[in-house]
Design a protein around this motif. Sequence first.
Motif, short mmCIF file in Angstrom:
data_model
loop_
_atom_site.label_atom_id
_atom_site.label_comp_id
_atom_site.label_asym_id
_atom_site.label_seq_id
_atom_site.Cartn_x
_atom_site.Cartn_y
_atom_site.Cartn_z
N ALA A 28 -12.71 -10.01 -4.77
CA ALA A 28 -13.45 -10.76 -3.77
C ALA A 28 -12.79 -10.77 -2.40
N ALA A 29 -11.56 -10.34 -2.28
CA ALA A 29 -10.80 -10.51 -1.04
C ALA A 29 -10.90 -9.30 -0.12
N ASN A 30 -10.57 -9.52 1.14
CA ASN A 30 -10.47 -8.43 2.10
C ASN A 30 -9.45 -8.81 3.16
N GLY A 31 -8.96 -7.83 3.94
CA GLY A 31 -7.96 -8.10 4.96
C GLY A 31 -8.18 -7.23 6.18
N THR A 32 -7.38 -7.44 7.21
CA THR A 32 -7.51 -6.66 8.43
C THR A 32 -6.14 -6.25 8.90
N LYS B 124 0.05 -0.38 4.64
CA LYS B 124 -1.10 -0.85 3.87
C LYS B 124 -1.81 -1.94 4.67
N PRO B 125 -3.12 -2.10 4.45
CA PRO B 125 -3.84 -3.17 5.14
C PRO B 125 -3.25 -4.55 4.82
N LEU B 126 -3.38 -5.46 5.77
CA LEU B 126 -2.87 -6.81 5.57
C LEU B 126 -3.72 -7.57 4.57
N LEU B 127 -3.07 -8.45 3.84
CA LEU B 127 -3.76 -9.33 2.90
C LEU B 127 -4.43 -10.47 3.65
N PRO B 128 -5.41 -11.14 3.05
CA PRO B 128 -6.02 -12.30 3.70
C PRO B 128 -4.95 -13.35 4.01
N GLY B 129 -4.90 -13.79 5.25
CA GLY B 129 -3.93 -14.79 5.67
C GLY B 129 -2.62 -14.19 6.16
N GLU B 130 -2.39 -12.90 5.92
CA GLU B 130 -1.13 -12.28 6.32
C GLU B 130 -1.03 -12.13 7.83
N LEU B 131 -2.13 -11.82 8.49
CA LEU B 131 -2.11 -11.69 9.95
C LEU B 131 -1.66 -13.00 10.59
N GLU B 132 -2.21 -14.11 10.12
CA GLU B 132 -1.83 -15.42 10.64
C GLU B 132 -0.36 -15.72 10.36
N ALA B 133 0.11 -15.37 9.15
CA ALA B 133 1.51 -15.60 8.80
C ALA B 133 2.42 -14.79 9.73
N SER C 14 5.34 -16.27 3.74
CA SER C 14 4.18 -16.48 2.89
C SER C 14 4.29 -15.62 1.65
N SER C 15 3.62 -16.04 0.59
CA SER C 15 3.61 -15.30 -0.67
C SER C 15 2.20 -15.23 -1.22
N TRP C 16 1.91 -14.14 -1.90
CA TRP C 16 0.63 -13.94 -2.57
C TRP C 16 0.92 -13.42 -3.96
N THR C 17 0.13 -13.82 -4.94
CA THR C 17 0.22 -13.30 -6.28
C THR C 17 -1.01 -12.43 -6.52
N LEU C 18 -0.77 -11.16 -6.82
CA LEU C 18 -1.85 -10.21 -7.06
C LEU C 18 -1.94 -9.93 -8.55
N ARG C 19 -3.14 -9.89 -9.07
CA ARG C 19 -3.36 -9.63 -10.48
C ARG C 19 -4.22 -8.38 -10.64
N ALA C 20 -4.05 -7.71 -11.76
CA ALA C 20 -4.81 -6.50 -12.04
C ALA C 20 -6.30 -6.80 -12.10
N SER C 21 -7.08 -5.81 -11.73
CA SER C 21 -8.53 -5.91 -11.88
C SER C 21 -9.06 -4.54 -12.26
N ARG C 22 -10.31 -4.50 -12.60
CA ARG C 22 -10.95 -3.23 -12.94
C ARG C 22 -11.72 -2.67 -11.74
#
Length: 129
Positions: free
Chosen positions: A24-28, A35-44, A51-59
């Motif tokens: 569901a996420a996207n970044g700029t 690699k593209p920035l994660l959501p909220g990373e630009l602001e950080a 800041s920290s993000w936890t990424l989980r596997a998806s299909r």
Amino acid sequence: GGGPAPRRDAASALGAEEVIDLEAANGTGLGASGKPLLPGELEARQQRRRSSWTLRASRSTEETPEEQHYRLAESAFCRGGGVAAQIASIDYHFHPALEAALAEHKTHSRAEDAAQDGAQAPVRRHGEE
């Protein structure tokens, strides 16, 4: 993007950690890894805030920033002899002081390479172009 907002856990409500729904996420923008920035990373980055993000596997087969960061870490783990199925999650951290120190180190290393006057092939370090 117009997709749903990333899911957040109780810790991220306090600003400590953000759990990302990869589908569901996207970044700029682009980070230091290219690699593209994660959501909220630009602001950080703009606020020079850890800041920290936890990424989980998806299909998902989409090339979202989260998928790209997850796949990069997963690939490195597997090249080191790990098995992808063993990965529960990937923790991604932005640390402004460490990133600034890395940039300074790269600049210094490039200057040293240039000073060698072509006497030998320059040594390339991990993360350098």
